[in-house]
Enzyme design. Structure first.
Site, mmCIF file in Angstrom:
data_model
loop_
_atom_site.group_PDB
_atom_site.id
_atom_site.type_symbol
_atom_site.label_atom_id
_atom_site.label_comp_id
_atom_site.label_asym_id
_atom_site.label_seq_id
_atom_site.Cartn_x
_atom_site.Cartn_y
_atom_site.Cartn_z
ATOM 1 N N SER A 66 24.854 21.380 -37.213
ATOM 2 C CA SER A 66 23.694 21.504 -38.102
ATOM 3 C C SER A 66 22.435 21.143 -37.323
ATOM 4 O O SER A 66 21.842 20.083 -37.541
ATOM 5 C CB SER A 66 23.837 20.537 -39.297
ATOM 6 N N HIS A 136 24.118 31.346 -24.520
ATOM 7 C CA HIS A 136 24.365 29.982 -24.024
ATOM 8 C C HIS A 136 23.773 29.778 -22.628
ATOM 9 O O HIS A 136 24.203 28.913 -21.889
ATOM 10 C CB HIS A 136 25.870 29.676 -23.988
#
Lengths: 345, 307
Positions: A66, A136
């Site tokens: 989150s 990434h």
């Protein structure tokens, strides 16, 4: 490459950051560390938080996936007098926290009329060359430069990453601390044959490192930061050893706000005919572009008759490929930096 | 600390008369803002809480105003006034004047005073309020952190990240979800699927749902939540159903006038007034009107920024 150790025992960037995290937590009970997968024995995806949860179990909080809430929680902690250090596992995920950084952290102090402070640090590793592919591997920091109220700092292996982190935590304002994931294993070294000088001011507290050749003015200068520091240094050494061209190196730690006073000090020392700006992200609307504009404004003021040839060197203006060969081809290498500079002479 | 003309606050012992007085003060303030806009005195926009005064007064009268923290949203004047009563400082702020509670920098949606904060970003305030609860828990202060959400806010993912973490870490966060029927112009039925109450409950957050505009009921239910949280019981959610009597902001209202007229029959001031002594109500209203009027006039007369 001729180098000398900066300390008695060789230290890596990772060790420097991890030791600083331990010092920060031991020295100030207001420091809270939060992020994904940071508990021991795992100790974080890149191990910067290793050992912290064992030593400070109450102040090291592993979170769900989150990122928005991680930085939101850190905002709340900072507003209420704590010193949160949030980790975003991959810099690519900083987009998920953009609202918290831009509409909350960066604004609170000013829009609440200086009645609050937001001493918050968001650490995150950026950069490619590891084969992690399009989501990434990016260097997204250019998207959060220029936000009023938000600092962006980048440690590098030619400086002292741990001190830079401690400095960031001590600041009363939010700092995004951009680490380079390929540099964690690098030893902290500086080339012995170059003269090193640091510029730091009250207005721009994060130091700019100026590496110069001894004797006489240089043929050019390369500006860089973070993970591009070792790449640019290799280019400087190549140009000197292979091509006989003397290029100075400036490694910036304060990416935002632009350390204009440092740039002024550098230009007062001498104005080079060629300045290159090496960054891993594509150079479009990037860090180098802002530096070109700022340096031109300074030059026009202090040396109106001189001219500088500016050269932005960045990665390909595409997502970053997973293919190792394609990725390495598309990200700026020492060869590329040297070649691009060579074209100017 | 700077201060100005204030309206009296309420607590758990306040009488229905006093609760009414504070609600009336908030309503008078909000109506005067719409009036000032019509007169061209105010710039920008405002979101009034007409019809939602019982939430502000009911919740804040249940809190420890010295200790507890609150995060309000874009419709936050009622929350602000029920927290600190600083009507003049709020007028100055909405007018963009140096004497405002944030020096005019924040305006209507971006307020900060002592332990109260507000921001104009839907959803984003919820993790911040959860972080405030975490800070207070780590400090052992005993404070709870209240955050105000609307039905429209339930569309934002940050809300659910916060429910999850507040429940995982048993943080003293009170999520006050006001369903006023509309997200700007969009009726609740077009923007909220399923059940509102089931959302915090899905994260294991004990949730109280109230379908009333009775300020005393809201105060009682809030008190129960706050007491449990202070005893370390973890987060709580309060789902309140009411009706936004006014437009979303200034004049942007396309709702059926008959529906709005019907809502005026259920509105919190009317519901409470029916139980009170008419003479006392009139005295109370006169005193509040005078106070708010003084605050407004003083704010209008205050200097603006000059550049």
């Amino acid at each position: 490459m001729s180098t000398k150790d900066m300390s008695e025992r060789p230290t890596t960037v990772l060790q420097s950051l991890n030791a600083a995290m331990h010092r920060l937590m031991a020295g100030d009970s207001r420091v809270v560390v939060l992020g994904e997968d940071i508990l021991d024995p795992y100790g974080g995806a890149f191990k910067v938080t290793r050992g912290l949860s064992t030593q400070f179990p109450d102040r090291v909080l592993t979170t769900p996936i989150s990122e928005g809430a991680i930085v939101g929680l850190a905002n709340g902690l900072a507003l209420r007098g704590m010193r949160p250090i949030a980790e975003i596992m991959f810099g690519d995920f900083v987009t998920l926290a953009a609202d918290q950084l831009i509409n909350h952290a960066a604004k609170f102090r000013w829009m609440y009329n200086e009645q609050v402070r937001v001493p918050l640090v968001v650490r995150t590793p950026m950069g490619g060359r590891r084969g992690y592919g399009p989501t990434h591997s990016q260097s997204l920091e250019k998207h959060i430069l220029g936000v009023p109220g938000l600092w962006v700092a980048a440690p590098h292996a030619l400086g002292d990453p741990g001190s830079l982190l401690e400095q960031s935590v001590a600041l009363e304002d939010p700092v995004v601390f951009v680490e380079s994931k390929v540099c964690y294993g690098r030893f902290l070294t500086r080339p012995a044959e170059l003269r090193a000088e640091e510029i730091r001011t009250a207005r721009s507290p994060f130091p700019t490192l100026h590496l110069t050749h001894r004797g006489g003015s240089p043929d050019g200068v390369i500006f860089c930061y973070g993970g591009m520091a070792p790449v640019a240094l290799e280019a400087v050494e190549r140009l000197r050893d292979v091509d006989g061209i003397r290029v100075d190196l400036v490694v910036v730690a304060q990416l935002s706000p632009t350390p204009t006073d440092h740039l002024e000090a550098l230009l007062q020392r001498g104005i080079s005919e060629v300045i290159a700006y090496a960054e891993e992200a594509s150079s479009s609307a990037g860090w180098g572009a802002e530096l070109v504009a700022t340096i031109e404004e300074i030059r026009a003021s202090i040396a109106p008759r001189r001219s500088i040839r500016h050269l932005r060197i960045g990665g390909a203006h595409t997502p970053i490929a997973s293919s190792k060969e394609m990725e390495l081809h598309d990200l700026p290498s020492a060869e590329l930096v040297a070649e691009r500079l060579l074209e100017c002479f | 600390m700077k201060t100005g003309e204030r309206i009296p606050l309420c607590n758990r012992d306040s009488s229905p008369n006093e609760l009414y007085g504070l609600m009336f003060g908030i309503r008078t303030f909000e109506q005067s803002l719409l009036d000032l806009f019509q007169r061209g005195v105010l710039a920008g926009t405002t979101h009034t809480c007409l019809g939602q005064e019982a939430t502000a007064v009911g919740v804040f009268s249940a809190l420890n105003l010295e200790l507890d923290c609150a995060f309000s949203n874009h419709r936050g004047h009622g929350h602000f006034l029920a927290y600190c009563g600083e009507a003049e400082l709020l007028y100055l702020e909405v007018m963009g004047k140096p004497g405002g509670v944030c020096g005019g920098r924040g305006g209507s949606q971006h307020l900060q005073h002592r332990n109260l904060y507000s921001n104009g970003i839907q959803g984003g305030i919820v993790p911040v309020a959860t972080g405030i609860a975490l800070a207070e828990k780590l400090k052992g202060s005993g404070a709870v952190s209240v955050v105000f959400l609307g039905d429209g806010t339930l569309g934002e993912g940050a809300v659910y990240e916060s429910f999850n973490i507040a429940a995982l870490w048993q943080l003293p966060t009170l999520f006050v979800i006001e369903n006023n029927g509309f997200a700007q112009s969009t009726p609740c039925a077009l923007e909220v699927a399923g059940s509102i109450r089931a959302r915090p409950e899905a994260f294991g957050i004990p949730t109280t749902e109230i379908r009333t505009t009775n300020v005393e009921t809201i105060r009682n239910e809030t008190s129960r939540c706050v007491d449990a949280m202070r005893d370390g019981a973890g987060p709580r959610a309060l789902v309140l159903h009411n009706y936004r009597l006014g437009p979303h902001s200034k004049g942007d209202d396309n709702r059926d006038p008959a529906e709005i007229r019907a809502a005026w029959d259920q509105e919190p001031l009317k519901v409470l007034r029916e139980r009170l002594d008419t003479t006392e109500v009139q005295l109370m209203e006169a005193a509040q009107t005078e106070r708010i009027g003084r605050a407004r006039e003083r704010a209008l007369a205050a200097p603006r920024y000059e550049y």
